[in-house]
Write an enzyme that holds these catalytic residues in place. Structure first.
Site, mmCIF file in Angstrom:
data_model
loop_
_atom_site.group_PDB
_atom_site.id
_atom_site.type_symbol
_atom_site.label_atom_id
_atom_site.label_comp_id
_atom_site.label_asym_id
_atom_site.label_seq_id
_atom_site.Cartn_x
_atom_site.Cartn_y
_atom_site.Cartn_z
ATOM 1 N N HIS A 32 -31.647 35.151 15.941
ATOM 2 C CA HIS A 32 -30.928 34.837 14.266
ATOM 3 C C HIS A 32 -30.135 36.364 13.685
ATOM 4 O O HIS A 32 -29.871 36.374 12.314
ATOM 5 C CB HIS A 32 -32.933 35.080 13.536
ATOM 6 C CG HIS A 32 -33.554 34.160 14.455
ATOM 7 N ND1 HIS A 32 -33.785 33.363 13.435
ATOM 8 C CD2 HIS A 32 -34.395 34.356 15.692
ATOM 9 C CE1 HIS A 32 -34.339 32.617 13.664
ATOM 10 N NE2 HIS A 32 -35.253 33.068 14.960
ATOM 11 N N ASP A 34 -26.757 34.701 13.020
ATOM 12 C CA ASP A 34 -26.083 34.572 13.027
ATOM 13 C C ASP A 34 -25.585 34.097 11.377
ATOM 14 O O ASP A 34 -24.332 33.972 11.101
ATOM 15 C CB ASP A 34 -25.556 32.823 14.037
ATOM 16 C CG ASP A 34 -26.446 31.870 13.689
ATOM 17 O OD1 ASP A 34 -27.169 31.908 13.277
ATOM 18 O OD2 ASP A 34 -26.663 31.166 14.433
ATOM 19 N N GLY A 118 -36.967 20.679 23.303
ATOM 20 C CA GLY A 118 -37.416 22.667 22.616
ATOM 21 C C GLY A 118 -37.877 23.496 23.982
ATOM 22 O O GLY A 118 -38.371 24.616 23.572
ATOM 23 N N SER A 122 -30.725 23.971 22.717
ATOM 24 C CA SER A 122 -29.962 23.676 21.862
ATOM 25 C C SER A 122 -29.518 22.737 21.878
ATOM 26 O O SER A 122 -28.793 21.838 22.280
ATOM 27 C CB SER A 122 -28.888 24.753 20.908
ATOM 28 O OG SER A 122 -28.612 24.161 20.104
ATOM 29 N N GLU A 156 -27.157 19.290 10.969
ATOM 30 C CA GLU A 156 -28.330 20.200 10.948
ATOM 31 C C GLU A 156 -29.035 20.248 9.425
ATOM 32 O O GLU A 156 -29.983 20.598 9.264
ATOM 33 C CB GLU A 156 -28.555 21.224 11.889
ATOM 34 C CG GLU A 156 -28.204 21.317 13.172
ATOM 35 C CD GLU A 156 -29.047 21.401 14.113
ATOM 36 O OE1 GLU A 156 -30.635 21.025 13.560
ATOM 37 O OE2 GLU A 156 -28.885 20.838 15.562
ATOM 38 N N ASP A 168 -24.766 27.617 17.732
ATOM 39 C CA ASP A 168 -25.907 27.064 18.789
ATOM 40 C C ASP A 168 -24.212 25.814 18.469
ATOM 41 O O ASP A 168 -23.369 24.914 19.878
ATOM 42 C CB ASP A 168 -26.720 25.862 18.524
ATOM 43 C CG ASP A 168 -27.939 27.017 18.311
ATOM 44 O OD1 ASP A 168 -27.173 28.240 18.855
ATOM 45 O OD2 ASP A 168 -28.739 26.198 18.034
HETATM 46 C C1 GLA Z 1 -31.285 28.387 16.325
HETATM 47 C C2 GLA Z 1 -29.959 28.285 15.220
HETATM 48 C C3 GLA Z 1 -29.368 29.234 15.838
HETATM 49 C C4 GLA Z 1 -29.972 30.118 15.776
HETATM 50 C C5 GLA Z 1 -30.516 30.878 16.620
HETATM 51 C C6 GLA Z 1 -31.770 32.155 16.851
HETATM 52 O O1 GLA Z 1 -31.451 28.347 17.786
HETATM 53 O O2 GLA Z 1 -29.586 26.605 15.258
HETATM 54 O O3 GLA Z 1 -28.504 28.493 14.845
HETATM 55 O O4 GLA Z 1 -29.464 31.494 14.354
HETATM 56 O O5 GLA Z 1 -31.923 29.536 16.613
HETATM 57 O O6 GLA Z 1 -30.055 32.683 16.746
#
Ligand code: GLA
Length: 381
Positions: A32, A34, A118, A122, A156, A168
């Protein structure tokens, strides 16, 4: 997987196409951060998406998902969005490519994947970057790799309702076998770190928990961070993102923001620093420090950012009890897996214990994935 895809493609379209693939990702630390302009430390993995694709000379995209066993057709205009959520990723990539001036037309595609859905690895970024990379190649668009990652991210945002950061898609496009990548999400500077932790293994323990409201909860976290950054900015105009803020500056605005926003920001400011601390520790092969930081991240994600859940906290406690070097919830949270840095000699004991204790408590067995750091988006021969 490739043989299955090829067979289906031939049956559906009566010809052959080119093969492309991209990867899911792990993240050693920096969660969290990015979308707060901070650092992340991901790598691509050996699980991903593979697609066979061929332009079809029409304005129609015809795509079949082997895993969903579903065939969908859609046009390339904004109003042509398909209803199936998996197809919206492909559609979004097409639209975002077109918005960037990419002159594409219709194509046929069949794809399949082996990124667990899930699990916080990613799978969606793998899908987006496979198609973004493929369209760029097949239509000779000359879009650079950063922009390919952004095409996935905008997909997204604009077609799937998740206001994600860039981690991701970046990892999925830039991934390199045997290397983690430290990315500065503000400047987009990155550095590959060969990752061969002598005497240790990285393993994911998947709780198989999926939370329905994960995407709206994710977006709420982001809004909290933006509010906290805006409050700090009033005193310190140089603060563009929380990454630019110091803990003392957050303290100054404590009374002006909600307790919840304060907690979210506190976590992020610490987490940005933890990524840098882990990079330093890696330069010294100091895996004990890496592991400690992972536990700190878990604590922050659980207690301050509140994106863990009972099952993940249980797995984290268990890792600590077993003497695992580092463990934490990985990815966005709200379910999915923990990433664990385990000494070789402890590996079997930890995995056995995780399986049996978790199953006893929650009635289903967690899944175990050994991490193999692999290449990102590519064309297959
Ligand atoms: C998801 C989002 C990323 C990032 C992570 C948490 O994977 O797609 O952009 O924020 O959560 O680090």
């Amino acid at each position: 997987m490739r043989a299955k895809i090829a067979e289906k493609f031939k049956t559906l379209f009566g010809e052959d196409g080119d093969f492309f693939a991209s990867a899911g990702r792990i993240n050693l630390i920096g969660e969290h951060t990015d979308y707060n302009g901070g650092f992340v430390f991901p790598g691509a993995v050996d699980k991903g998406i593979m697609a066979e694709i061929r332009p079809n000379g029409t304005e129609k995209v015809c795509v079949y998902s082997i895993d969903m066993d579903e065939y969908v057709e859609f046009g390339l205009k904004e109003e042509d969005a398909p209803a199936q959520s998996w197809a919206r990723y492909v559609f979004g990539v097409c639209r975002e490519t077109i918005k960037r001036g990419g002159n594409i037309s219709g194509f046929n595609a069949v794809f399949a994947g082996d990124v667990p859905l899930g699990a916080g690895m990613s799978s969606s970024a793998a899908l987006e970057s496979t198609f973004a990379f493929a369209l760029n190649y097949l239509f000779d668009l000359k879009i650079d790799k950063f922009e390919l990652a952004r095409i996935g991210q905008s997909t997204e945002h604009n077609y799937c309702g998740v206001k994600c950061g860039i981690m991701d898609q970046f990892a999925s496009v830039f991934g390199k076998a045997g290397n983690l990548i430290r990315l500065d999400c503000k400047t987009m500077e990155y550095k590959y770190y060969p990752f061969h932790p002598d005497g240790y293994r990285l393993v994911l323990v998947d709780s198989a928990v999926k939370h329905e409201l994960a995407s709206s909860a994710y977006n709420k976290r982001r809004e909290s961070c933006e509010r906290a950054a805006a409050a700090i900015r009033r005193n310190h105009p140089e603060v563009e993102f929380l990454r630019d803020a110091r803990m003392e500056w957050l303290e100054e605005v404590k009374a002006d923001i909600t307790e919840e926003d304060y907690m979210r920001a506190e976590y992020v400011i610490d987490e940005v620093q933890r990524v840098l601390d882990v990079c330093d520790a890696l330069e010294r092969d100091d895996y004990e420090t890496v592991g400690e930081k992972m536990y700190e991240t878990h604590y922050g994600m659980s207690k301050l950012y509140e994106v863990s859940c009972e099952e993940l906290d249980f797995l984290n406690d268990l890792a600590r009890e077993c003497g695992v070097t580092g463990s934490r919830v990985m990815g966005g949270g709200f379910g999915g897996c923990t990433i664990n840095l385990v000494r070789n000699e402890l590996y079997d004991k930890f995995i056995d214990r995780a399986k049996s204790s978790f199953t006893e408590k929650f009635g289903h067995s967690p899944k175990i994935y050994d991490v193999v750091i692999s290449d990102g988006a590519r064309k297959l021969q």
